[in-house]
Design a protein around this motif. Structure first.
Motif, short mmCIF file in Angstrom:
data_model
loop_
_atom_site.label_atom_id
_atom_site.label_comp_id
_atom_site.label_asym_id
_atom_site.label_seq_id
_atom_site.Cartn_x
_atom_site.Cartn_y
_atom_site.Cartn_z
N MET A 1 0.84 -1.28 0.11
CA MET A 1 -0.08 0.09 -0.07
C MET A 1 0.89 1.46 0.09
SD MET A 1 -3.31 -0.79 0.35
CE MET A 1 -4.15 -2.36 0.28
N GLU A 16 -6.85 4.61 -4.58
CA GLU A 16 -6.03 3.76 -3.86
C GLU A 16 -6.95 2.89 -3.28
OE1 GLU A 16 -2.67 2.20 -1.41
OE2 GLU A 16 -2.56 3.59 -3.32
N ASN A 17 -7.77 3.02 -2.56
CA ASN A 17 -8.76 2.34 -1.73
C ASN A 17 -10.14 2.96 -1.62
OD1 ASN A 17 -9.70 0.80 0.38
ND2 ASN A 17 -7.95 0.32 1.22
N ASN A 64 -5.76 2.34 5.68
CA ASN A 64 -5.38 1.75 4.37
C ASN A 64 -4.49 0.64 4.67
OD1 ASN A 64 -5.34 1.85 1.69
ND2 ASN A 64 -3.52 2.91 1.56
N ASN A 65 -3.64 0.72 5.63
CA ASN A 65 -2.69 -0.40 5.79
C ASN A 65 -3.48 -1.63 6.63
OD1 ASN A 65 -0.52 0.84 5.06
ND2 ASN A 65 -0.10 1.80 6.83
#
Length: 67
Positions: A1, A16-17, A64-65
């Motif tokens: 990521m 990205e997400n 995100n992680n």
């Protein structure tokens, strides 16, 4: 990521997400369909919405992680 930074746009974040939309909405940033979301940086959007950009980035990157 990738690490999300203050120079990313809302559109970059969602590319990205997509699941990060919930985080953005929690900070009052609901205007994903707004043309500015493709041009305005997180730093600019945070300023416009009265949000601490560093806190927003912390929450976005944590989520995100973990997703």
């Amino acid at each position: 990521m990738n690490k999300i930074t203050k120079d990313w746009t809302l559109g970059d974040v969602l590319t990205e997400n997509e699941d990060l939309a919930d985080i953005l909405m929690g900070f009052g940033m609901h205007c994903f369909s707004c043309p500015l979301s493709q041009m305005e940086t997180l730093e600019e959007a945070s300023e416009a919405h009265g949000v601490d950009v560093d806190f927003l980035l912390e929450k976005l990157n944590e989520a995100n992680n973990s997703l």
